[in-house]
Scaffold this motif. Structure first.
Motif, PDB file in Angstrom:
ATOM      1  N   ASP A 939       4.566   7.073   6.527  1.00  0.00           N
ATOM      2  CA  ASP A 939       4.893   5.741   7.033  1.00  0.00           C
ATOM      3  C   ASP A 939       4.844   4.724   5.908  1.00  0.00           C
ATOM      4  OD1 ASP A 939       2.039   4.267   7.214  1.00  0.00           O
ATOM      5  OD2 ASP A 939       1.837   6.411   7.712  1.00  0.00           O
ATOM      6  N   GLU A 940       5.419   3.553   6.217  1.00  0.00           N
ATOM      7  CA  GLU A 940       5.593   2.525   5.181  1.00  0.00           C
ATOM      8  C   GLU A 940       4.279   2.049   4.608  1.00  0.00           C
ATOM      9  OE1 GLU A 940       7.884  -1.780   4.595  1.00  0.00           O
ATOM     10  OE2 GLU A 940       8.064  -0.676   6.475  1.00  0.00           O
ATOM     11  N   ALA A 941       3.235   1.880   5.440  1.00  0.00           N
ATOM     12  CA  ALA A 941       1.944   1.407   4.959  1.00  0.00           C
ATOM     13  C   ALA A 941       1.339   2.398   3.973  1.00  0.00           C
ATOM     14  CB  ALA A 941       0.988   1.181   6.129  1.00  0.00           C
ATOM     15  N   THR A 942       1.457   3.674   4.295  1.00  0.00           N
ATOM     16  CA  THR A 942       0.913   4.697   3.397  1.00  0.00           C
ATOM     17  C   THR A 942       1.684   4.723   2.085  1.00  0.00           C
ATOM     18  OG1 THR A 942       0.315   6.020   5.328  1.00  0.00           O
ATOM     19  CG2 THR A 942       0.322   7.139   3.193  1.00  0.00           C
ATOM     20  N   VAL A 943       3.008   4.583   2.208  1.00  0.00           N
ATOM     21  CA  VAL A 943       3.837   4.592   1.008  1.00  0.00           C
ATOM     22  C   VAL A 943       3.483   3.419   0.101  1.00  0.00           C
ATOM     23  CG1 VAL A 943       6.185   4.305   0.159  1.00  0.00           C
ATOM     24  CG2 VAL A 943       5.727   5.878   2.035  1.00  0.00           C
ATOM     25  N   ASN A 944       3.302   2.242   0.687  1.00  0.00           N
ATOM     26  CA  ASN A 944       2.962   1.063  -0.115  1.00  0.00           C
ATOM     27  C   ASN A 944       1.619   1.234  -0.804  1.00  0.00           C
ATOM     28  OD1 ASN A 944       5.330  -0.233   0.576  1.00  0.00           O
ATOM     29  ND2 ASN A 944       4.426  -1.307   2.329  1.00  0.00           N
ATOM     30  N   GLU A 957      11.893   8.437   1.629  1.00  0.00           N
ATOM     31  CA  GLU A 957      12.747   7.739   2.591  1.00  0.00           C
ATOM     32  C   GLU A 957      13.814   6.911   1.875  1.00  0.00           C
ATOM     33  OE1 GLU A 957      12.399   4.640   6.375  1.00  0.00           O
ATOM     34  OE2 GLU A 957      10.601   5.205   5.235  1.00  0.00           O
ATOM     35  N   GLU A 958      13.465   6.295   0.754  1.00  0.00           N
ATOM     36  CA  GLU A 958      14.444   5.502  -0.020  1.00  0.00           C
ATOM     37  C   GLU A 958      15.516   6.401  -0.620  1.00  0.00           C
ATOM     38  OE1 GLU A 958      11.508   1.826  -1.395  1.00  0.00           O
ATOM     39  OE2 GLU A 958      11.621   3.675  -2.570  1.00  0.00           O
ATOM     40  N   VAL A 959      15.123   7.584  -1.054  1.00  0.00           N
ATOM     41  CA  VAL A 959      16.111   8.525  -1.559  1.00  0.00           C
ATOM     42  C   VAL A 959      17.073   8.917  -0.445  1.00  0.00           C
ATOM     43  CG1 VAL A 959      16.439  10.857  -2.493  1.00  0.00           C
ATOM     44  CG2 VAL A 959      14.599   9.412  -3.368  1.00  0.00           C
ATOM     45  N   ASP A 960      16.518   9.168   0.700  1.00  0.00           N
ATOM     46  CA  ASP A 960      17.349   9.609   1.819  1.00  0.00           C
ATOM     47  C   ASP A 960      18.259   8.489   2.308  1.00  0.00           C
ATOM     48  OD1 ASP A 960      17.934  11.715   3.852  1.00  0.00           O
ATOM     49  OD2 ASP A 960      17.190  10.147   5.210  1.00  0.00           O
ATOM     50  N   LYS A 961      17.745   7.278   2.441  1.00  0.00           N
ATOM     51  CA  LYS A 961      18.546   6.150   2.927  1.00  0.00           C
ATOM     52  C   LYS A 961      19.688   5.808   1.975  1.00  0.00           C
ATOM     53  CE  LYS A 961      15.303   3.556   5.822  1.00  0.00           C
ATOM     54  NZ  LYS A 961      14.565   2.274   5.972  1.00  0.00           N
ATOM     55  N   ASN A 962      19.462   5.947   0.714  1.00  0.00           N
ATOM     56  CA  ASN A 962      20.461   5.574  -0.299  1.00  0.00           C
ATOM     57  C   ASN A 962      21.236   6.777  -0.816  1.00  0.00           C
ATOM     58  OD1 ASN A 962      19.936   2.560  -0.864  1.00  0.00           O
ATOM     59  ND2 ASN A 962      17.885   3.439  -1.032  1.00  0.00           N
ATOM     60  N   ARG A 963      21.179   7.895  -0.063  1.00  0.00           N
ATOM     61  CA  ARG A 963      21.831   9.109  -0.554  1.00  0.00           C
ATOM     62  C   ARG A 963      23.328   8.903  -0.732  1.00  0.00           C
ATOM     63  NH1 ARG A 963      20.191  13.181  -3.654  1.00  0.00           N
ATOM     64  NH2 ARG A 963      21.420  15.085  -3.329  1.00  0.00           N
TER      65      ARG A 963
END
Length: 1034
Positions: A939-944, A957-963
């Motif tokens: 989740d975003e909190a853990t990632v931050n 998730e950023e890699v996947d969203k911007n694939r």
């Protein structure tokens, strides 16, 4: 004032620099413990065993009640000042007052000669500074030069040069033609021009310290080297030829005397040559003997002329003999004055302007005193006072002579004693009949040999003793020749020392205590001999007169121009001048040039323009604080302020670039690229971020000179900041002036982003975001071989851009130990780049993938207008769908035609959305692998929390969203390699990473993938989404 910490040092005994001898007694020395690190040096008046680095005896005072590094105002602090910010000897720098003091032995040490001037005033005697150092090197002590006051140096010299043969031989004849009234008008009109010029000379010569060089020095230091140099050269030449003219005038008079006594040497023409050569050789000997002997000769000539004047005035009151009456002289008579008061035009020259053109040269010569400005005790006092007094007294002499001879001599007389008749005899006409003389016959037949209208030697006839008038003619001609013989080398010597023209430096060397230009004397002598041997100066004389008038015009214009620019440096102590009168004097001088001889005026203007063009082309490295510089500032300021009142319009859009070059000489390709399309079109500003405060501004001057030498029309500016990004933010916000502010940020591509420190990567991408935040367009430039050429010249190191290898593509810089001198920046070999070479028939490929407002199109269009890129064909590539290729192509072609860019070759890329090849996808994944967070889609909190301290890391998730976006860059690179492998330049619209959502490493991976493996330069251009192109007329 800066206070000093006081170390324990031995006691000193001194009187102190700050002693004002007229007000205070000598101050006692400071006691033990009172001395700071700026104690006096040995021999300065303070006994000290420990020499230090600031001005000696600085602290030997209690003027302010405490120890201070500051010094009181003194003459030597301002002597020979040239540029703003020059450190004068004896004055501490701002750093000495403001920063922590560092011992530096030898700095600011004041010479003993300066310390002896305890009252802060210059020593009496010769000029300080440069003039004292012009003698022979190594000589122990030079004798004091001969200096003249305003009477001997200026007034007498000017009066002798103004008086000439016209006074003796032509003024009576002009009075007969024009009448006394119009003759006075001619005299006053001529004097008006010379008086205005004299006032202008006075103003210019009192606006600062005047040195040798005379007219050339005044004009060049006021208007600049362009006009000053051209006038200096022709003025020196005109004076050299004038030597021949005056000498020939003397030789002709001697020849006439020999003819009267039938004693010719050879024949009339050769006699002039023989006498002229002998005369000019004697004059040269007088000049070479030194200025003192030349001045004595001038005084002798002056006395001879005064005696001849007195002799003439005495002759007018002596009762006329029968012989003189037969020649038309009847002493003072009211009816003769009345008849001669009105004009009586005769012959082809019988017109007002015809006579004016004959008389005007006799009013010139007012520059004779100014031309020896280097030999005057106080030029600022002597030139105004002496010149104006000379004009006044010579004017009085002209007016008195025309009035007196017009009241004594009738216009026509036969000279025959047989023409005497009884008063009232019938058949007698004319004024002489009432005096018992009948000149009617010769007057009607126009055969009279005597009288004002016919006899040039009327002054000699009227005078008490005729030979004295002949002596006066000799004195007038020889004194004028001697003045010109001295003026020409003095002016030419100053011109030679300034080195504005080639091959003349040899003549600039001075000899003796007065720095006499002996080589210049010999050159003037040779020129004079050449023109004397020609013995036909009637064609040359008008050109010389026009050269002198040209000098008058420029002196007046110099005064007007210096006044109209409102420069704070224009502060003449002579206040009795008017800028509008000076402008009038300049205009009248030009008009008179054409009235005298129009073809000679054209020749003079042609020579001035040619010499002006040469100096403009060569651009000599001199800085004299001329009024042209002040005028340039005024014009720039007024236009800049006026531009702020104009509303912006798309039609007037110009790409104004802030280029992050670092030191410009490090990245010549980046400088050349932007300079190519902004030259004579828009603003280019080279920005540099300094991580350390520079010790001086000399380095910035060196960068500016480097740009000028490379013929790049750009500004250079630098800022000091803690890091690169904050420095660029300062530049983005503060660079520019009014409407002349950058709207595009241009920088090099960061090639080493994978190996550089993560923070430098974050800063680099942050700079791009900052540019978009401030509504800047962005232009990134990538070249296969890189941009930085600083491997040879390591003057700066940029830790932010290049931490592990050579500092390439950076902008921040840190002053390195042993940094090169700024002159090295200018003199180093200019590296050639692709943007300085002909491109031939290649292509400029534009990939207009996203509508950014048209900036991607505009920059290549401007580049294609330049000669080196003019043969390149411009191709436009846009994305499209395979089933609508024709429609989309027609739409783009129609749009481009409306923009009138001349782009006719349009290609639709239907395969832009195809999946790239697997090996290229793998390469991209390997590229971003070191920067991935590998968080497992938490989740975003853990990632931050995991990304704390490393914001450049890429989450899964950023890699996947911007694939899809990432694969688009891989595919575009494949297309670029297929279509534009052999292009001259590739311009492409880059993607934009969303701030706060796209990590810096991922964005750099996109740019890397998009532009990798390409041989041509790649320009990644993104506008600010506002139109820069329009197809409307309003």
């Amino acid at each position: 004032m800066a206070e000093l910490s006081i170390p324990d040092l031995p006691p000193a005994h001194c009187s102190g620099r700050f002693t004002i001898s007229t007000l205070l007694p000598p101050l006692p020395c400071m006691e033990e413990g009172d001395r700071g690190p700026y104690a006096p040096t040995e021999g300065s008046g303070c006994d000290s065993a420990q020499p230090t680095h600031l001005s000696s005896s600085t602290l030997c005072t209690r003027t302010f009640g405490y120890n201070t590094v500051d010094v009181v105002p003194a003459y030597e602090h301002y002597a020979n000042s040239k540029g703003v910010g020059d450190l004068r000897k004896g004055r501490p720098s701002l750093a000495d007052l403001h920063s922590i003091l560092k011992p530096d032995p030898g700095r600011f040490r004041t010479p003993v000669s300066d310390l002896q001037q305890s009252n802060g005033l210059p020593e009496a005697g010769p000029e300080a500074g440069l003039e004292e150092a012009e003698g022979e090197p190594g000589r122990a002590s030079m004798p004091e030069p001969v200096r003249f006051g305003w009477v001997k140096g200026v007034m007498i010299r000017c009066m002798l040069n103004i008086w000439g043969v016209i006074l003796y031989l032509r003024l009576p004849w002009i009075t007969a033609q024009a009448g006394i009234a119009l003759t006075w008008l001619i005299i006053l009109m001529s004097v008006t021009v010379t008086t205005i010029t004299g006032l202008s000379i006075s103003a210019i010569s009192t606006n600062g310290k005047v040195k040798s060089g005379g007219t050339y020095f005044l004009i060049s230091r006021s208007l600049g080297p362009e006009l000053g140099g051209s006038i200096g050269l022709i003025f020196a030449f005109a004076n050299a030829v004038a030597v021949a003219m005056h000498t020939v005038g003397f030789a002709e008079t001697v020849r006439d005397l020999l003819q009267e006594h039938n004693s010719l040497i050879v024949d009339p023409t050769n006699d002039i040559r023989i006498i002229g050569v002998i005369t000019v050789t004697v004059l040269l000997g007088i000049s070479l003997a030194g200025m003192e002997w030349e001045a004595k000769a001038q005084i002798l000539f002056f006395l001879v002329i005064l005696v001849s004047f007195i002799n003439y005035l005495v002759g007018t009151v002596i009762p006329a003999t029968a012989e003189k009456q037969a020649k038309g002289f009847f002493s003072y008579r009211a009816d003769i004055f009345a008849q001669n008061f009105v004009p009586n035009w005769r012959g082809p020259e019988g017109s007002f302007f015809g006579l004016f053109s004959i008389f005007f040269p006799s009013a010139t010569g007012i520059l004779a005193g100014a031309n020896i400005s280097g030999d005057l005790k106080d030029p600022a006092v002597a030139i105004p006072k002496g010149t104006l007094m000379a004009i006044f007294w010579t004017t009085v002499s002209y007016l008195v002579l025309s009035a007196t001879i017009g009241a004594c001599v009738v216009r026509d007389a036969s000279g025959s004693l047989n023409d005497s008749v009884a008063v009232g005899s019938p058949g007698c006409e004319g004024l002489a009949c009432s005096f018992g003389w009948n000149f009617t016959a010769c007057a009607q037949q126009q055969s009279c040999r005597y009288g004002l209208s016919n006899y040039y030697q009327s002054m000699s006839m009227v005078s008490g003793f005729g030979p004295l008038i002949t002596a006066g003619i000799f004195g007038a001609t020889l004194s004028s020749a001697l003045a010109c013989l001295v003026s020409a080398p003095k002016v030419f010597q100053c011109l030679c020392k300034d080195q504005l023209y080639p091959l003349i430096g040899f003549f600039g060397k001075g000899y003796g205590r007065n720095s006499e230009p002996i080589r210049g004397y010999m050159l003037t002598y040779v020129i004079a001999i050449g023109f004397i041997l020609i013995a036909e100066l009637n064609a040359i004389a008008p050109i010389i007169s026009n050269f002198f008038l040209c000098s008058y015009a420029l002196i007046n214009f110099s005064c007007f121009h210096a006044s109209i620019t409102n420069s704070p440096g224009w502060r003449p102590s002579f206040r009795y001048y008017s800028k509008w009168a000076a402008l009038f004097g300049a205009a009248v001088s030009v008009v008179i040039m054409f009235l005298l001889t129009w073809w000679a005026a054209l020749i003079a203007f042609g020579i001035v323009i040619f010499l002006l063009g040469y100096v403009l082309y060569k651009k000599p490295d001199v800085n004299w604080g001329s009024s042209m510089q002040a005028s340039s500032y005024n014009m720039a300021l007024n236009y800049s302020v006026g531009l702020s009142e104009v509303d912006e319009h798309i039609k007037n859009y110009r790409p104004q670039c802030l280029v992050l070059t670092g030191p410009p000489n490090f990245r010549p390709a980046l400088v050349d690229f932007v300079g190519t399309f902004t030259k004579n079109l828009s603003l280019m500003l080279c920005g540099n971020v300094l991580i350390k405060m520079p010790e001086s501004r000399l380095m910035a001057d060196g960068h500016t000179k480097w740009l000028m030498k490379r013929k790049i029309k750009a500004f250079y500016t630098d800022v000091v900041a803690e890091d690169l990004r904050s420095g660029v933010q300062m530049l983005i916000q503060a660079a520019g002036l009014g409407k002349m502010r950058p709207n595009i940020l241009v920088l090099g591509y960061k090639r080493n982003w994978r190996t550089a420190s993560p923070q430098s990567l974050e800063d680099y991408v942050g700079i791009l975001h900052d540019a978009f935040d401030f509504k800047y367009g962005v232009c990134l430039m990538r070249m296969k071989e890189g941009l930085n050429v600083s491997r040879v010249l390591q003057a700066h190191v940029n830790p932010t851009f290049e931490a592990a290898e050579h500092p390439k593509n950076g902008t921040g810089s840190r002053a390195a130990p042993g940094a090169v001198d700024p002159t090295t920046l200018v003199s180093e070999q200019q590296a050639s780049t692709i943007f300085q070479s002909e491109q031939g028939k290649k292509t400029i490929d534009i990939y207009w993938l996203f509508d950014d407002g048209g900036l991607t199109l505009l920059i290549p269009y401007l580049l294609g207008r330049k000669k080196r890129w003019g043969k390149c064909k411009i191709r436009v590539f846009v994305g499209g769908q395979i089933n609508r290729m024709d429609e989309e192509r027609k739409a783009i072609v129609s749009l481009l035609s409306k923009f009138r860019l001349g782009f006719h070759e349009v290609h639709i890329l239907p395969d832009i959305n195809q999946k790239p090849r697997p090996e290229h996808i793998k390469r991209f994944d390997e590229l971003i692998a070191p920067f991935r967070l590998n968080d497992g889609f938490k989740d975003e909190a853990t990632v931050n929390e995991m990304r704390q301290g490393c914001p450049w890391k890429i989450s899964d998730e950023e890699v996947d969203k911007n694939r899809a976006k990432s694969l688009r860059q891989v595919r575009l690179n494949e297309i670029l390699l297929d279509y534009s492998r052999d292009a001259a330049l590739i311009a492409i619209t880059p993607p934009i990473g969303r701030k706060g959502r796209c990590p810096s490493s991922l964005y750099m991976a996109w740019l890397e993938t998009l532009s990798q493996d390409l041989r041509p330069p790649v320009i990644l251009t993104r506008g600010n989404q506002e139109n820069v192109l329009t197809f409307y007329c309003q």
